[in-house]
Write a protein that holds these residues in place. Structure first.
Motif, mmCIF file in Angstrom:
data_model
loop_
_atom_site.group_PDB
_atom_site.id
_atom_site.type_symbol
_atom_site.label_atom_id
_atom_site.label_comp_id
_atom_site.label_asym_id
_atom_site.label_seq_id
_atom_site.Cartn_x
_atom_site.Cartn_y
_atom_site.Cartn_z
ATOM 1 N N VAL A 33 23.951 68.523 11.102
ATOM 2 C CA VAL A 33 24.574 69.023 12.094
ATOM 3 C C VAL A 33 24.357 68.175 13.432
ATOM 4 O O VAL A 33 25.263 67.952 13.958
ATOM 5 N N VAL A 34 22.876 68.124 13.657
ATOM 6 C CA VAL A 34 22.873 67.390 14.959
ATOM 7 C C VAL A 34 22.033 66.147 14.399
ATOM 8 O O VAL A 34 21.492 66.164 13.489
ATOM 9 N N ASN A 35 21.972 64.848 15.276
ATOM 10 C CA ASN A 35 21.433 63.809 14.996
ATOM 11 C C ASN A 35 20.039 63.743 15.810
ATOM 12 O O ASN A 35 20.034 63.798 17.080
ATOM 13 N N MET A 36 19.014 63.434 15.146
ATOM 14 C CA MET A 36 17.756 62.869 15.748
ATOM 15 C C MET A 36 17.797 61.569 16.475
ATOM 16 O O MET A 36 16.714 61.596 17.338
ATOM 17 N N ARG A 37 18.815 60.936 16.467
ATOM 18 C CA ARG A 37 18.849 59.747 17.262
ATOM 19 C C ARG A 37 19.290 60.022 18.692
ATOM 20 O O ARG A 37 19.131 59.302 19.602
ATOM 21 N N ASN A 38 19.909 61.213 18.841
ATOM 22 C CA ASN A 38 20.169 61.669 20.156
ATOM 23 C C ASN A 38 18.996 61.998 21.277
ATOM 24 O O ASN A 38 18.011 62.722 20.638
ATOM 25 N N ASP A 39 18.792 61.621 22.149
ATOM 26 C CA ASP A 39 17.585 61.582 23.057
ATOM 27 C C ASP A 39 17.506 63.251 23.609
ATOM 28 O O ASP A 39 16.118 63.573 23.554
ATOM 29 N N PHE A 40 18.437 63.914 23.656
ATOM 30 C CA PHE A 40 18.143 65.431 24.129
ATOM 31 C C PHE A 40 17.790 66.244 22.476
ATOM 32 O O PHE A 40 16.700 66.867 22.862
ATOM 33 N N VAL A 41 18.256 65.914 21.628
ATOM 34 C CA VAL A 41 18.007 66.638 20.283
ATOM 35 C C VAL A 41 16.558 66.330 20.062
ATOM 36 O O VAL A 41 15.687 67.204 19.796
ATOM 37 N N ARG A 42 16.019 65.024 20.187
ATOM 38 C CA ARG A 42 14.770 64.679 20.032
ATOM 39 C C ARG A 42 13.774 65.272 20.990
ATOM 40 O O ARG A 42 12.844 65.561 20.663
ATOM 41 N N SER A 43 13.958 65.186 22.181
ATOM 42 C CA SER A 43 13.201 65.850 23.077
ATOM 43 C C SER A 43 12.939 67.204 22.893
ATOM 44 O O SER A 43 11.967 67.915 23.155
ATOM 45 N N ALA A 44 14.101 67.983 22.583
ATOM 46 C CA ALA A 44 14.203 69.362 22.350
ATOM 47 C C ALA A 44 13.165 69.698 21.125
ATOM 48 O O ALA A 44 12.477 70.647 21.085
ATOM 49 N N TRP A 45 13.580 68.955 20.378
ATOM 50 C CA TRP A 45 12.719 68.948 18.966
ATOM 51 C C TRP A 45 11.162 68.979 19.114
ATOM 52 O O TRP A 45 10.487 69.557 18.532
ATOM 53 N N ASN A 46 10.814 67.970 19.818
ATOM 54 C CA ASN A 46 9.385 67.677 19.881
ATOM 55 C C ASN A 46 8.798 68.883 20.974
ATOM 56 O O ASN A 46 7.741 69.241 20.844
ATOM 57 N N VAL A 47 9.605 69.459 21.994
ATOM 58 C CA VAL A 47 9.145 70.670 22.573
ATOM 59 C C VAL A 47 8.883 71.780 21.639
ATOM 60 O O VAL A 47 7.949 72.507 21.894
ATOM 61 N N PHE A 48 9.914 72.036 20.815
ATOM 62 C CA PHE A 48 9.775 73.081 19.718
ATOM 63 C C PHE A 48 8.720 72.919 18.971
ATOM 64 O O PHE A 48 7.935 73.790 18.447
ATOM 65 N N LEU A 49 8.358 71.862 18.419
ATOM 66 C CA LEU A 49 7.011 71.372 17.584
ATOM 67 C C LEU A 49 5.913 71.542 18.228
ATOM 68 O O LEU A 49 5.202 71.976 17.617
ATOM 69 N N ALA A 50 5.705 71.143 19.612
ATOM 70 C CA ALA A 50 4.622 71.271 20.466
ATOM 71 C C ALA A 50 4.421 72.835 20.569
ATOM 72 O O ALA A 50 3.114 73.210 20.578
ATOM 73 N N LEU A 51 5.196 73.661 20.813
ATOM 74 C CA LEU A 51 5.014 75.020 20.914
ATOM 75 C C LEU A 51 4.664 75.992 19.786
ATOM 76 O O LEU A 51 3.964 76.830 19.831
ATOM 77 N N THR A 52 5.324 75.581 18.587
ATOM 78 C CA THR A 52 5.424 76.352 17.642
ATOM 79 C C THR A 52 4.421 75.794 16.119
ATOM 80 O O THR A 52 3.638 76.677 15.747
ATOM 81 N N GLU A 53 4.250 74.381 16.235
ATOM 82 C CA GLU A 53 3.604 73.826 15.136
ATOM 83 C C GLU A 53 2.146 74.297 15.176
ATOM 84 O O GLU A 53 1.264 74.485 14.092
ATOM 85 N N PRO A 54 1.342 74.499 16.212
ATOM 86 C CA PRO A 54 -0.217 74.799 16.248
ATOM 87 C C PRO A 54 -0.395 76.379 15.406
ATOM 88 O O PRO A 54 -1.224 76.507 14.855
ATOM 89 N N PHE A 55 0.702 77.121 15.383
ATOM 90 C CA PHE A 55 0.582 78.422 14.960
ATOM 91 C C PHE A 55 1.184 78.440 13.495
ATOM 92 O O PHE A 55 0.876 79.257 12.708
ATOM 93 N N LEU A 56 2.214 77.733 13.456
ATOM 94 C CA LEU A 56 2.805 77.486 12.077
ATOM 95 C C LEU A 56 2.060 76.891 11.120
ATOM 96 O O LEU A 56 2.179 77.194 9.718
ATOM 97 N N ARG A 57 1.351 75.736 11.310
ATOM 98 C CA ARG A 57 0.784 74.919 10.361
ATOM 99 C C ARG A 57 -0.601 75.693 9.554
ATOM 100 O O ARG A 57 -0.384 75.593 8.413
ATOM 101 N N PRO A 58 -1.361 76.585 10.460
ATOM 102 C CA PRO A 58 -2.206 77.180 9.625
ATOM 103 C C PRO A 58 -1.653 78.396 8.689
ATOM 104 O O PRO A 58 -2.062 78.759 7.443
ATOM 105 N N ILE A 59 -0.612 78.978 8.966
ATOM 106 C CA ILE A 59 0.218 79.697 8.231
ATOM 107 C C ILE A 59 0.985 79.213 6.958
ATOM 108 O O ILE A 59 0.789 79.878 5.834
ATOM 109 N N ARG A 60 1.275 77.976 7.080
ATOM 110 C CA ARG A 60 1.717 77.309 5.849
ATOM 111 C C ARG A 60 0.743 76.608 4.931
ATOM 112 O O ARG A 60 1.169 76.822 3.580
ATOM 113 N N ASN A 61 -0.414 76.698 5.509
ATOM 114 C CA ASN A 61 -1.509 76.282 4.605
ATOM 115 C C ASN A 61 -2.093 77.395 3.778
ATOM 116 O O ASN A 61 -2.513 77.124 2.548
ATOM 117 N N MET A 62 -1.728 78.630 4.345
ATOM 118 C CA MET A 62 -2.131 79.970 3.394
ATOM 119 C C MET A 62 -1.118 80.273 2.636
ATOM 120 O O MET A 62 -1.373 80.996 1.634
#
Length: 96
Positions: A33-62
């Motif tokens: 639906v949204v394209n990762m080539r769009n600068d805004f989408v890519r920057s928003a995705w990077n922000v969400f990854l930076a905020l959530t991934e440190p907590f989601l990665r250990p949960i995914r491993n378990m």
């Protein structure tokens, strides 16, 4: 002390919304639906990854492998709700 607990509760509430919006954005990217080539989408995705991934990665491993379904945001949201309930029901009433 109440002010600090209020700030913690507000931060947990905001983090809940960050996890939900990150999950929705991942669905929108996965379904094209949204394209990762769009600068805004890519920057928003990077922000969400930076905020959530440190907590989601250990949960995914378990969690066991469930194929294409990622249950780690649900587990993280349940953990955040548990922390909120602990603060509200056990710590917050006893602060004078």
């Amino acid at each position: 002390m109440r002010a600090i607990l209020d700030i913690i509760l507000i931060a947990l509430n905001l983090y809940t919304w960050v996890v939900i919006l990150g999950a929705i954005l991942s669905w929108l990217i996965a379904f094209g639906v949204v394209n990762m080539r769009n600068d805004f989408v890519r920057s928003a995705w990077n922000v969400f990854l930076a905020l959530t991934e440190p907590f989601l990665r250990p949960i995914r491993n378990m969690l066991p492998n469930t194929g294409g379904i990622d249950l780690s945001p649900i587990v993280l949201l349940l953990a955040v709700m548990l922390v909120e309930r602990i603060i509200v029901y056990y710590i917050y009433p006893y602060v004078f």
